[in-house]
Every structure is written in C-alpha cells, then in structure tokens.
Design a protein around this motif. Sequence first.
Motif, mmCIF file in Angstrom:
data_model
loop_
_atom_site.group_PDB
_atom_site.id
_atom_site.type_symbol
_atom_site.label_atom_id
_atom_site.label_comp_id
_atom_site.label_asym_id
_atom_site.label_seq_id
_atom_site.Cartn_x
_atom_site.Cartn_y
_atom_site.Cartn_z
ATOM 1 N N PRO A 285 0.828 -1.219 0.000
ATOM 2 C CA PRO A 285 0.000 0.000 0.000
ATOM 3 C C PRO A 285 0.854 1.259 0.000
ATOM 4 C CG PRO A 285 0.105 -0.919 2.197
ATOM 5 C CD PRO A 285 0.872 -1.866 1.316
ATOM 6 N N TYR A 286 0.402 2.263 -0.758
ATOM 7 C CA TYR A 286 1.064 3.571 -0.759
ATOM 8 C C TYR A 286 0.453 4.468 0.315
ATOM 9 C CZ TYR A 286 3.786 7.290 -2.969
ATOM 10 O OH TYR A 286 4.708 8.269 -3.238
ATOM 11 N N THR A 287 -0.815 4.220 0.610
ATOM 12 C CA THR A 287 -1.488 4.834 1.753
ATOM 13 C C THR A 287 -2.261 3.728 2.463
ATOM 14 O OG1 THR A 287 -3.563 5.341 0.597
ATOM 15 C CG2 THR A 287 -1.782 6.972 0.430
ATOM 16 N N ALA A 288 -2.725 4.021 3.660
ATOM 17 C CA ALA A 288 -3.440 2.998 4.430
ATOM 18 C C ALA A 288 -4.930 2.978 4.131
ATOM 19 C CB ALA A 288 -3.218 3.237 5.927
ATOM 20 N N GLY A 289 -5.394 3.869 3.245
ATOM 21 C CA GLY A 289 -6.821 4.033 3.040
ATOM 22 C C GLY A 289 -7.549 2.769 2.618
ATOM 23 N N THR A 290 -7.034 2.072 1.602
ATOM 24 C CA THR A 290 -7.715 0.882 1.096
ATOM 25 C C THR A 290 -7.740 -0.233 2.132
ATOM 26 O OG1 THR A 290 -7.062 1.433 -1.175
ATOM 27 C CG2 THR A 290 -7.751 -0.827 -0.743
ATOM 28 N N ILE A 291 -6.630 -0.431 2.841
ATOM 29 C CA ILE A 291 -6.562 -1.483 3.856
ATOM 30 C C ILE A 291 -7.541 -1.185 4.996
ATOM 31 C CG2 ILE A 291 -5.085 -2.637 5.531
ATOM 32 C CD1 ILE A 291 -4.446 -3.377 2.684
ATOM 33 N N VAL A 292 -7.574 0.063 5.444
ATOM 34 C CA VAL A 292 -8.491 0.440 6.533
ATOM 35 C C VAL A 292 -9.937 0.250 6.085
ATOM 36 C CG1 VAL A 292 -9.314 2.371 7.929
ATOM 37 C CG2 VAL A 292 -6.856 2.023 7.602
ATOM 38 N N LEU A 293 -10.256 0.644 4.843
ATOM 39 C CA LEU A 293 -11.615 0.473 4.331
ATOM 40 C C LEU A 293 -11.997 -1.007 4.289
ATOM 41 C CD1 LEU A 293 -14.185 1.526 2.977
ATOM 42 C CD2 LEU A 293 -12.962 1.501 0.789
ATOM 43 N N ALA A 294 -11.074 -1.855 3.822
ATOM 44 C CA ALA A 294 -11.357 -3.286 3.744
ATOM 45 C C ALA A 294 -11.535 -3.894 5.128
ATOM 46 C CB ALA A 294 -10.225 -3.998 3.004
ATOM 47 N N LEU A 295 -10.698 -3.504 6.078
ATOM 48 C CA LEU A 295 -10.844 -4.005 7.449
ATOM 49 C C LEU A 295 -12.185 -3.590 8.041
ATOM 50 C CD1 LEU A 295 -7.238 -3.347 8.816
ATOM 51 C CD2 LEU A 295 -8.288 -5.583 8.452
ATOM 52 N N ASP A 296 -12.643 -2.377 7.713
ATOM 53 C CA ASP A 296 -13.938 -1.916 8.214
ATOM 54 C C ASP A 296 -15.071 -2.729 7.605
ATOM 55 O OD1 ASP A 296 -15.511 0.063 9.752
ATOM 56 O OD2 ASP A 296 -16.219 0.648 7.765
ATOM 57 N N ILE A 297 -14.977 -3.054 6.320
ATOM 58 C CA ILE A 297 -15.996 -3.884 5.672
ATOM 59 C C ILE A 297 -16.083 -5.249 6.352
ATOM 60 C CG2 ILE A 297 -16.524 -5.152 3.549
ATOM 61 C CD1 ILE A 297 -15.410 -2.764 1.983
ATOM 62 N N VAL A 298 -14.913 -5.842 6.618
ATOM 63 C CA VAL A 298 -14.883 -7.166 7.253
ATOM 64 C C VAL A 298 -15.395 -7.075 8.692
ATOM 65 C CG1 VAL A 298 -13.386 -9.069 7.949
ATOM 66 C CG2 VAL A 298 -13.014 -7.935 5.748
#
Length: 484
Positions: A285-298
Amino acid sequence: MNTVHVRRSTPDYREQSTETHSFATELEFYDTYTWCLNAYPDVKDTIQYLGSEIEKLRLDLNDWQTHEVATNIFLLSCGLLHAVEEYLRGPSVRIPGRLMTRLGPGAMWAMDGATRVVERAANIRSGRNQASLRDWQERWQASLGDFLAILVKGQPLAPASFAGSAACLTELLVSPPLPADLQAKQVAASTLFRRLDTTHYDIMALGQRFADRCPDRSQAILIVGLRTSGSYFAPLLQACLKAEGYQEVVSLTIHPGKGPGRWERQQLHHCARQGFTALVVDDSPYTAGTIVLALDIVRRAGFSLDKLKALVPYHPARRDCLKVLSDQIVISIEPEQWHKYRLLDPKLAEQRLAEYFQAPDVLSVRLVASKAAEDFNAGLQNLSSGDRGARLKGATKFASRDDGERRPGTSSPRASAGGGSAIMPFSPVTGSPGSSRPSSDYAMGSFTWSGILSCRLPSRRMARGRNSSTYRLPMSPREPAALP
C-alpha cells in the motif's frame, strides 16, 4: 554496487558445445512466448494462452522450464479468476466520497441499503447465468488450489506431478464455454507483479510469517483478497497455509471501492459466525486508506478485532503508512526481504552475471566495491525516491581480461582485448531458487542494459545473431540508452 572481475584462462573446448546447447535450448523455449507482447489480453486470449501452457506440461521439460510454465499457469489462471469474479460482482452504485461524508453516518447506511436493492434487482435478471458461472468459479478455484499445492512445495518440479490438476483445469477451460460477453472483457494484470517488485515467492514468505506468528493450526482461516491483486494473492496464500498444516482455509475476494456483493457479503457473515480469523491481503500500500476500508468492511460483517489480520508487504517509499493500525493486526515483510532484493546479494549476483560472461576462456567472476557504481546508484535512488511505481535497479562495474590471442572456435579479440571496464546497470529477475538457469518470471529478458561508458559486450540472449553488440551508453541517469 560492485566491480565484476572476469578471469580468463586457456579454454577447454569440450565445454563449448554444452554452452551452445544450453543457449539454443533457451532460445527455443522462449521463442514460443510471442504472446507476451499482448499487453491487454481479453478472457478469450487468456484461455488460449493458458491452454497452450498446460499442454506444455506434456513435454519433456527440465526443472527450470517446468517452473517457468507452472508460474505462467498460476498468473494466467488468477487473471482469468479475477475476470470471473468481477463479472459475477456485477454493476454497483458508487456514491462520491465527499457527498457521503456530508450526508453523515445515517444517510450513508441508507445509501448502502439502496445500492443493495439496485444490485439485487440486477442480479435477479441474470440469476441463472450467475448460478452456473458461480459453480464454474468454485470448481476452478478448487482445481487451481490443487495445482498450487504442488507449486508451493518448491523445486525440483516434474511436469508429471501436475498431471491431475492440469487435466481438471483443461476440462474447465473447454466445457462449458464462458459467456460471450465475459470472454470479450480484458484481463487485468496485478499491480503486485506489474508495477511493484514483489513476486510469488514474497506471497509465500508472508504466509510463512503468519504461520510463525499464529501457530494454532486448528483455527479456521478466511483469506479476503482485495481485487485486483487479491485474486492473485489469495489462491497462492491459501495453498501455502494448507501446506503449513492449517485445517480449514477458505478464500474470497472483494473490491473495496464497490463494496462486497450479495454473495460475498453472505460468505463474510457466515465465516464471522463460524469464528474464522480473517486475513485481508493486498499488494504494497502507498497509503493505508484501502486497507483500513477493507478491514472496516470485514469488521461490519461480524468479525471482532482480535480476529482481523492484514497481510501486506511494506512499500519501499511508504514503510510507515500502516502505523495507524495496531501491530497485532499488521503482518508484513520489509522490502529488503523481498525475493528480488535478495538476488542482489553479491554471491547470487556473481552466479547470475556468470551466465552472461560465459566463454571458453572465462575462469571466474567476482564482485568488489566500486565508487563510480555507488554514485550512480545514489543518483538512481534520488530520481525514483517516493514514487510508488519505481522499480528495483542498480549498477555494477565490470572488468574483463584476456590475452588477445585468437584461438580455434573463439571469436576474434574485442576492441577492449587485454582489459576494459564499464558501468552496467541492471534490474534483477525473479530467478528460480535451486536452479542453475535464469528465470523470466514477470519479465522477459534478464537485464536492462545501459550504463555510463561506450563498450562492447559479449552476446548471449540479446545477441541478435552477431558475435558482439555495441551499445552507446548514456552519460547521465536521465539520458535514455541508445540501442542499435
């Protein structure tokens, strides 16, 4: 980096035929890969390429050739899987992020419910086609899992060991045919391999890192891959964890920007109720945005925080972007632990460079320190610092020695007979651990030739049928190389 010293001695002419045979074998093998020039294959093309690669497993391949073919089958199969997953996901209603922020949490939940109604109506219209294609996807994943279970065991690889799983993949490719509109869609290449310097070995290394940190093999694992890279990441990681002894490992992929579809949402809720541990996996990741969004979905699907993990390799330019997450969640590997970085180890580099300096009168190749190469590498680092798509590259200085005598069966002395040197930048290929032959995984051709001086280089894979080739090398890192 280092200086390459090439020691030459009186040749043993009996070895020359062996080298010529090896070179001819490589040329013959890679000459069949003209389809690699197709940068945007559609599903129909991918099925054709994949069938051709599977058919090669019937041939009498040696170890490195088998590894090349198996790797291509892995990449093509996952690209096909991603296209099917996106097709099954179908259209989605995407609301601009700024608007969602202004509307507030309550309106966001209302919008989410509205988009589900729209997507459910679209799925009902294509329900029958989706049911048969979903069944095909599940069988494809199972057969691919059997294939990857052999690949993750490591070398040596025998073509016959893939016979059963390859036969199942072939059967699924031809019957029943995929929908015509799906076959016309382009197959997306994973950023994991296309723009970054990660390889399938790094996926396996992350799996080993998780196994070391979470030794309880009885816990059920759900791998949540983030498309596009997740479609390549998840099947291989699933095979790795099964090989490590985990009793139950399942996987699915989602597109964080679209959110999970109806089927994906059902699977997330089911696994959460069953007490699975969810592993969210993606490329660097270049930023944490996508990972944080995915963790929130899960998490919204019912997983508690202690059942959440994120498996991602750190990006060289943004090593701290995941500091917003707890160390208990993030499992990663540093760029210096990536497979391609390890190939720059002097001992491994010497072995690889020896491939390109093979001649009857070459005795050895070794690396020593070079101030000029270090300065050149510092310039390269400054040029690419902070760029997400910057590729791993470096420069090494080489020096050759021969006595200038003409011998039977050798080429005439080059312009630098008696000695010479030049700076030779290169990018490492993935290589095959334990194999004496170079690998072309993810990149056809082993080195990017350029440099600082003008010199004549011995011809091997880039020979173009001549005894030697002259390359005009750039005088600064910004100047492109001029090749004949």
